[in-house]
Motif scaffolding. Structure first.
Motif, PDB file in Angstrom:
ATOM      1  N   ALA A 161      -2.758  -3.759  -9.864  1.00 30.52           N
ATOM      2  CA  ALA A 161      -2.524  -2.402  -9.403  1.00 30.52           C
ATOM      3  C   ALA A 161      -2.642  -2.452  -7.882  1.00 30.52           C
ATOM      4  O   ALA A 161      -2.674  -3.543  -7.300  1.00 30.52           O
ATOM      5  CB  ALA A 161      -3.543  -1.442 -10.030  1.00 30.52           C
ATOM      6  N   MET A 162      -2.726  -1.285  -7.243  1.00 29.47           N
ATOM      7  CA  MET A 162      -2.653  -1.291  -5.780  1.00 29.47           C
ATOM      8  C   MET A 162      -3.343  -0.061  -5.212  1.00 29.47           C
ATOM      9  O   MET A 162      -3.035   1.069  -5.598  1.00 29.47           O
ATOM     10  CB  MET A 162      -1.178  -1.300  -5.358  1.00 29.47           C
ATOM     11  CG  MET A 162      -0.897  -1.289  -3.874  1.00 29.47           C
ATOM     12  SD  MET A 162       0.895  -1.224  -3.530  1.00 29.47           S
ATOM     13  CE  MET A 162       1.261   0.496  -3.934  1.00 29.47           C
ATOM     14  N   TYR A 163      -4.304  -0.269  -4.318  1.00 29.17           N
ATOM     15  CA  TYR A 163      -4.780   0.820  -3.478  1.00 29.17           C
ATOM     16  C   TYR A 163      -3.727   1.068  -2.401  1.00 29.17           C
ATOM     17  O   TYR A 163      -2.923   0.180  -2.075  1.00 29.17           O
ATOM     18  CB  TYR A 163      -6.085   0.447  -2.783  1.00 29.17           C
ATOM     19  CG  TYR A 163      -7.346   0.681  -3.579  1.00 29.17           C
ATOM     20  CD1 TYR A 163      -7.525   1.839  -4.330  1.00 29.17           C
ATOM     21  CD2 TYR A 163      -8.391  -0.244  -3.541  1.00 29.17           C
ATOM     22  CE1 TYR A 163      -8.713   2.061  -5.036  1.00 29.17           C
ATOM     23  CE2 TYR A 163      -9.578  -0.023  -4.234  1.00 29.17           C
ATOM     24  CZ  TYR A 163      -9.723   1.122  -4.989  1.00 29.17           C
ATOM     25  OH  TYR A 163     -10.886   1.340  -5.678  1.00 29.17           O
ATOM     26  N   GLY A 164      -3.776   2.261  -1.813  1.00 30.13           N
ATOM     27  CA  GLY A 164      -2.828   2.509  -0.741  1.00 30.13           C
ATOM     28  C   GLY A 164      -2.904   3.914  -0.206  1.00 30.13           C
ATOM     29  O   GLY A 164      -3.938   4.599  -0.301  1.00 30.13           O
ATOM     30  N   GLN A 191      14.804  -0.768   2.038  1.00 29.75           N
ATOM     31  CA  GLN A 191      13.827   0.314   1.896  1.00 29.75           C
ATOM     32  C   GLN A 191      14.388   1.560   2.560  1.00 29.75           C
ATOM     33  O   GLN A 191      14.790   1.544   3.717  1.00 29.75           O
ATOM     34  CB  GLN A 191      12.486  -0.081   2.523  1.00 29.75           C
ATOM     35  CG  GLN A 191      11.397   0.956   2.317  1.00 29.75           C
ATOM     36  CD  GLN A 191      10.032   0.472   2.774  1.00 29.75           C
ATOM     37  OE1 GLN A 191       9.743  -0.722   2.721  1.00 29.75           O
ATOM     38  NE2 GLN A 191       9.197   1.401   3.234  1.00 29.75           N
ATOM     39  N   ILE A 192      14.395   2.681   1.821  1.00 32.32           N
ATOM     40  CA  ILE A 192      15.016   3.908   2.308  1.00 32.32           C
ATOM     41  C   ILE A 192      14.004   4.806   3.014  1.00 32.32           C
ATOM     42  O   ILE A 192      14.232   5.256   4.127  1.00 32.32           O
ATOM     43  CB  ILE A 192      15.699   4.675   1.155  1.00 32.32           C
ATOM     44  CG1 ILE A 192      16.707   3.768   0.441  1.00 32.32           C
ATOM     45  CG2 ILE A 192      16.373   5.932   1.673  1.00 32.32           C
ATOM     46  CD1 ILE A 192      17.802   3.222   1.328  1.00 32.32           C
ATOM     47  N   THR A 193      12.888   5.105   2.374  1.00 35.62           N
ATOM     48  CA  THR A 193      11.857   5.921   3.017  1.00 35.62           C
ATOM     49  C   THR A 193      10.852   5.007   3.711  1.00 35.62           C
ATOM     50  O   THR A 193      10.482   3.963   3.185  1.00 35.62           O
ATOM     51  CB  THR A 193      11.130   6.810   1.999  1.00 35.62           C
ATOM     52  OG1 THR A 193      10.563   5.993   0.964  1.00 35.62           O
ATOM     53  CG2 THR A 193      12.099   7.803   1.368  1.00 35.62           C
ATOM     54  N   GLN A 194      10.417   5.424   4.893  1.00 40.45           N
ATOM     55  CA  GLN A 194       9.558   4.568   5.710  1.00 40.45           C
ATOM     56  C   GLN A 194       8.149   5.125   5.874  1.00 40.45           C
ATOM     57  O   GLN A 194       7.293   4.481   6.468  1.00 40.45           O
ATOM     58  CB  GLN A 194      10.181   4.395   7.109  1.00 40.45           C
ATOM     59  CG  GLN A 194      11.591   3.832   7.097  1.00 40.45           C
ATOM     60  CD  GLN A 194      11.662   2.433   6.504  1.00 40.45           C
ATOM     61  OE1 GLN A 194      10.766   1.621   6.720  1.00 40.45           O
ATOM     62  NE2 GLN A 194      12.734   2.135   5.778  1.00 40.45           N
ATOM     63  N   GLN A 195       7.885   6.323   5.364  1.00 43.48           N
ATOM     64  CA  GLN A 195       6.574   6.935   5.552  1.00 43.48           C
ATOM     65  C   GLN A 195       5.487   6.136   4.834  1.00 43.48           C
ATOM     66  O   GLN A 195       5.733   5.538   3.790  1.00 43.48           O
ATOM     67  CB  GLN A 195       6.567   8.373   5.029  1.00 43.48           C
ATOM     68  CG  GLN A 195       7.456   9.325   5.799  1.00 43.48           C
ATOM     69  CD  GLN A 195       8.869   9.377   5.237  1.00 43.48           C
ATOM     70  OE1 GLN A 195       9.313   8.438   4.578  1.00 43.48           O
ATOM     71  NE2 GLN A 195       9.566  10.465   5.486  1.00 43.48           N
ATOM     72  N   LYS A 196       4.276   6.168   5.404  1.00 45.71           N
ATOM     73  CA  LYS A 196       3.123   5.581   4.727  1.00 45.71           C
ATOM     74  C   LYS A 196       2.598   6.603   3.731  1.00 45.71           C
ATOM     75  O   LYS A 196       1.825   7.508   4.093  1.00 45.71           O
ATOM     76  CB  LYS A 196       2.044   5.198   5.738  1.00 45.71           C
ATOM     77  CG  LYS A 196       2.407   3.982   6.583  1.00 45.71           C
ATOM     78  CD  LYS A 196       1.217   3.485   7.376  1.00 45.71           C
ATOM     79  CE  LYS A 196       1.540   2.165   8.069  1.00 45.71           C
ATOM     80  NZ  LYS A 196       0.368   1.603   8.777  1.00 45.71           N
ATOM     81  N   CYS A 197       3.039   6.487   2.493  1.00 45.62           N
ATOM     82  CA  CYS A 197       2.684   7.497   1.492  1.00 45.62           C
ATOM     83  C   CYS A 197       2.897   6.937   0.090  1.00 45.62           C
ATOM     84  O   CYS A 197       3.351   5.800  -0.086  1.00 45.62           O
ATOM     85  CB  CYS A 197       3.511   8.766   1.691  1.00 45.62           C
ATOM     86  SG  CYS A 197       5.258   8.592   1.222  1.00 45.62           S
ATOM     87  N   GLY A 230       0.777  -1.224   0.000  1.00 49.19           N
ATOM     88  CA  GLY A 230       0.000   0.000   0.000  1.00 49.19           C
ATOM     89  C   GLY A 230       0.809   1.275   0.000  1.00 49.19           C
ATOM     90  O   GLY A 230       0.239   2.370   0.125  1.00 49.19           O
ATOM     91  N   ASN A 231       2.119   1.176  -0.155  1.00 49.82           N
ATOM     92  CA  ASN A 231       2.974   2.351  -0.209  1.00 49.82           C
ATOM     93  C   ASN A 231       3.887   2.279  -1.429  1.00 49.82           C
ATOM     94  O   ASN A 231       4.272   1.184  -1.861  1.00 49.82           O
ATOM     95  CB  ASN A 231       3.853   2.455   1.045  1.00 49.82           C
ATOM     96  CG  ASN A 231       3.045   2.558   2.312  1.00 49.82           C
ATOM     97  OD1 ASN A 231       2.300   3.510   2.510  1.00 49.82           O
ATOM     98  ND2 ASN A 231       3.170   1.562   3.180  1.00 49.82           N
ATOM     99  N   ALA A 232       4.210   3.429  -1.989  1.00 47.53           N
ATOM    100  CA  ALA A 232       5.263   3.517  -3.004  1.00 47.53           C
ATOM    101  C   ALA A 232       6.422   4.242  -2.334  1.00 47.53           C
ATOM    102  O   ALA A 232       6.289   5.401  -1.922  1.00 47.53           O
ATOM    103  CB  ALA A 232       4.784   4.266  -4.236  1.00 47.53           C
ATOM    104  N   SER A 233       7.560   3.559  -2.192  1.00 45.19           N
ATOM    105  CA  SER A 233       8.663   4.047  -1.370  1.00 45.19           C
ATOM    106  C   SER A 233       9.977   3.995  -2.136  1.00 45.19           C
ATOM    107  O   SER A 233      10.110   3.268  -3.123  1.00 45.19           O
ATOM    108  CB  SER A 233       8.789   3.201  -0.092  1.00 45.19           C
ATOM    109  OG  SER A 233       7.556   3.094   0.579  1.00 45.19           O
TER     110      SER A 233
END
Length: 667
Positions: free
Chosen positions: A434-437, A330-336, A315-318
């Motif tokens: 595809a992906m919701y998130g 994984q470099i960025t950890q935010q839920k975004c 659910g995230n693109a990081s």
């Protein structure tokens, strides 16, 4: 009290994309897209000082300016604009002033790439194979499988070629030719070679297959990839000896995960660095604000020992990093939803374009060694968001009947009141791969603001959960994926006492439209349904869709002549006699992906049987109506959805009214 977001707020939303850090590392150019007062799309270039955080609008007017690219000395920006009628490449000083048109191609030009010395540009131009002598109406002779495309219509013999422009002499040299598209050009650090991607041609059964090519400036070409696949976004290493690029090999058809590759240019040795990384290298996020933003290329690390890239996970693109040995972190950890970025690896920082459920899309600045202390550079929707109340999703998971973990989200109405019961809408994404998130989704926020609990889920077939999960719905449409969605609904009505189990509705588009059709053919638990740009009949889809001739084989398992009965068994049209749910069919007249005859067949079958059905046809609209269609029609579409649900839930209440708390949410 702040109001919830409205359909018409689409006209007020702005979206930021394509950050590009200047060569001196002091500024970032970016694009801001909005809908103007005439309800037309426009986009402009902005420049933000990274020390001051202040942005200045660099271009103006009722047109679309995009793809800003800095010259190596940072004094000039090349960009693409439609201000002269067609997309052309323009130049503008980074100190300000008027833009100057560089290209004048009859069919348009784009994708500017500066040479390392700043003396020339590579651009793509659309070139006709044979010029027409006259404009008289004449038949279209079709000899290729791919002769039409959604959003483009019937294809003519026009192909994108690479053009080299000497900025000092204005001399133009076309470097490529033939019935192939050439794109994603990248110049080697010494300026002696270019890498680019070349389509496999319209006659190929896999219409988006492409090869990676390296070409010397004297015209010698070599293909880098040995496997058939889709290879894109080449980036040279600092020493010019390697290329990083993205790609996939169709091992599992359209459900194949994307990967990061490197190639040793001298030897031609290719390595898939992310072969053991069981997630998708690329942005698979679904949304209605982010369509058309450029795909971010990979970036080499400062020491050349690894590559940064975007990946879609849970659910995230990081931002991720892979070493030359294939170790991924994984470099960025935010839920975004991180959908764009630019790096200054020498100075160890990056500028990110990112969205979250309550942030449509803005720029953020951070050191790569301390990403937790990011600085927000833009707040493009501050005025709108300060006046509305948005909902924050609540995440939950469950284990399905195959042992997969299924991720889901709930949006409550923004003025949710403890102890009240609310109707719920099940939203189903397209794809299905595809992906919701964790991204901003206007439609979902609108439904929540209209008094609905919104359930959205990533059933088997979605990206973000590994290769086995993403291919788990293939040849089983309406099987395990249907069970996952019904299990998500069951989980909510069992565990959430604020949801009224007698007030459930469902909607989805594309694959989500297929699944909506399938659901109402199997259960009457939903009081109303809206199917959008859907598939109803795989037998006819095979021949009328621009992708039907290979997508049907990949997803259902058969060509139309191999096992037509299997295609029919997976066709919701077969179940029309079982449909008891009032159904609204929304479809674009110019949809070539899921052509409108799919909606027509379903409407006629249901209407002939006296079912409750309405068919709404949107003029001059293709498969992407909800994402980049005419703004007025986008608002109409949202209003149709909310009204259909409101009307039929009101009927279900027998008193003609929804619960008082729902009405309060709509004040």
């Amino acid at each position: 009290m702040k109001q919830g977001i409205k359909a018409e707020d689409l006209y007020r939303l702005q979206f930021v994309s394509d950050p590009q850090i200047s060569p001196d590392g002091e500024r970032v150019a970016y694009v801001a897209k909005r809908i103007n007062q005439d309800k037309n799309y426009e986009s402009h270039l902005y420049i933000c000082g990274l020390n001051s955080g202040a942005s200045v609008q660099w271009t103006n007017g009722c047109h679309k300016d995009f793809s800003p690219r800095w010259s190596p000395d940072g004094k000039t920006l090349a960009f693409v604009s439609d201000r002269s009628g067609k997309n052309q490449v323009w130049l503008i000083s980074s100190e300000g002033g008027e833009a100057v048109q560089l290209t004048g191609s009859t069919q348009g030009a784009g994708s500017p790439v500066w040479s390392p010395d700043g003396k020339s540009l590579l651009v793509t131009v659309a070139v006709e194979e044979e010029k027409e002598e006259e404009k008289a109406l004449k038949p279209l002779e079709v000899t290729h499988l791919k002769y039409k495309a959604d959003g483009k219509g019937l294809l003519n013999e026009v192909y994108s070629q690479l053009l080299h422009i000497n900025l000092e002499t204005k001399e133009e040299v076309q470097l490529t030719d033939g019935a192939y598209h050439h794109f994603d050009a990248a110049w080697s650090p010494d300026g002696q070679k270019i890498a680019y991607c070349k389509s496999r041609g319209q006659g190929d059964t896999i219409s988006f297959a492409s090869d990676l090519i390296v070409r010397t400036m004297n015209g010698k070409e070599a293909r880098i990839n040995q496997e058939t696949g889709s290879f894109t976004d080449p980036v040279w290493s600092a020493d010019g000896e390697h290329l990083a690029f993205l790609g996939q090999t169709f091992e599992f058809g359209s459900a194949t995960l994307g990967n990061v590759y490197t190639a040793e240019v001298g030897s031609g040795k290719v390595l898939c660095l992310t072969r053991e990384f069981d997630d998708h290298a690329g942005d698979a996020m679904v949304g209605d604000m982010h369509f058309g933003h450029p795909s971010p290329k990979p970036f080499w690390s400062k020491d050349g020992k690894g590559i940064f890239f975007i990946a879609s996970t849970e659910g995230n693109a990081s931002l991720h990093y892979v070493t030359m040995e294939g170790e991924v972190s994984q470099i960025t950890q935010q839920k975004c939803h991180l959908y764009g970025y630019s790096m200054d690896v020498e100075s160890d920082y990056a500028v990110f374009a990112a969205s979250s459920p309550t942030v449509p899309g803005d720029l953020f600045y951070a050191s790569l060694s301390n990403l937790s202390e990011e600085v927000r550079l833009t707040d493009m929707n501050e005025e709108l968001l300060s006046s509305v109340s948005l909902s924050q999703p609540e995440e939950f998971t469950f284990i399905n009947d195959e042992g997969f973990t299924v991720q889901n989200w709930l949006l409550k109405p923004p003025h949710y009141t403890e102890g009240c019961k609310y109707p719920m809408v099940l939203e189903i994404h397209g794809g299905p791969h595809a992906m919701y998130g964790n991204t901003f989704f206007h439609e979902l926020q609108l439904l929540a603001a209209s008094g609905y609990v919104v359930l959205y889920s990533n059933p088997r077939g979605s990206y973000g959960y590994g290769q086995q999960f993403v291919k788990a719905c293939m040849e089983d449409y309406g099987g395990g994926d249907y069970r996952d969605l019904m299990a998500a609904v069951d989980h909510v009505v069992t565990h959430c006492d604020f949801v009224d189990p007698d007030q459930l509705v469902v909607t989805g588009g594309s694959y989500g439209g297929f699944m909506t059709n399938w659901i109402v053919g199997h259960t009457s638990r939903f009081k109303a349904a809206v199917t959008q740009r859907s598939i109803s009949n795989w037998l006819s889809f095979y021949g009328v869709s621009d992708i039907g001739y290979y997508f049907t084989k990949w997803e259902i398992g058969n060509h139309v002549w191999e096992d037509p009965e299997k295609l029919w068994q997976h066709s919701p049209l077969r179940l029309s006699s079982k449909v008891e749910t009032p159904l609204l069919i929304l479809h674009g007249e110019e949809d070539f992906r899921c052509p409108i005859e799919q909606g027509e067949q379903l409407f006629i079958a249901l209407k002939q049987q006296g079912k409750s059905v309405k068919f709404v046809r949107f003029p001059k609209s293709d498969h992407n109506l909800s994402r980049n269609g005419d703004p007025g029609l986008r608002v109409n579409r949202l209003q149709y959805i909310v009204s259909w649900f409101d009307d039929h839930l009101g009927q279900a209440e027998q008193g003609g009214r929804l619960n008082e708390n729902i009405a309060a949410d709509r004040v």
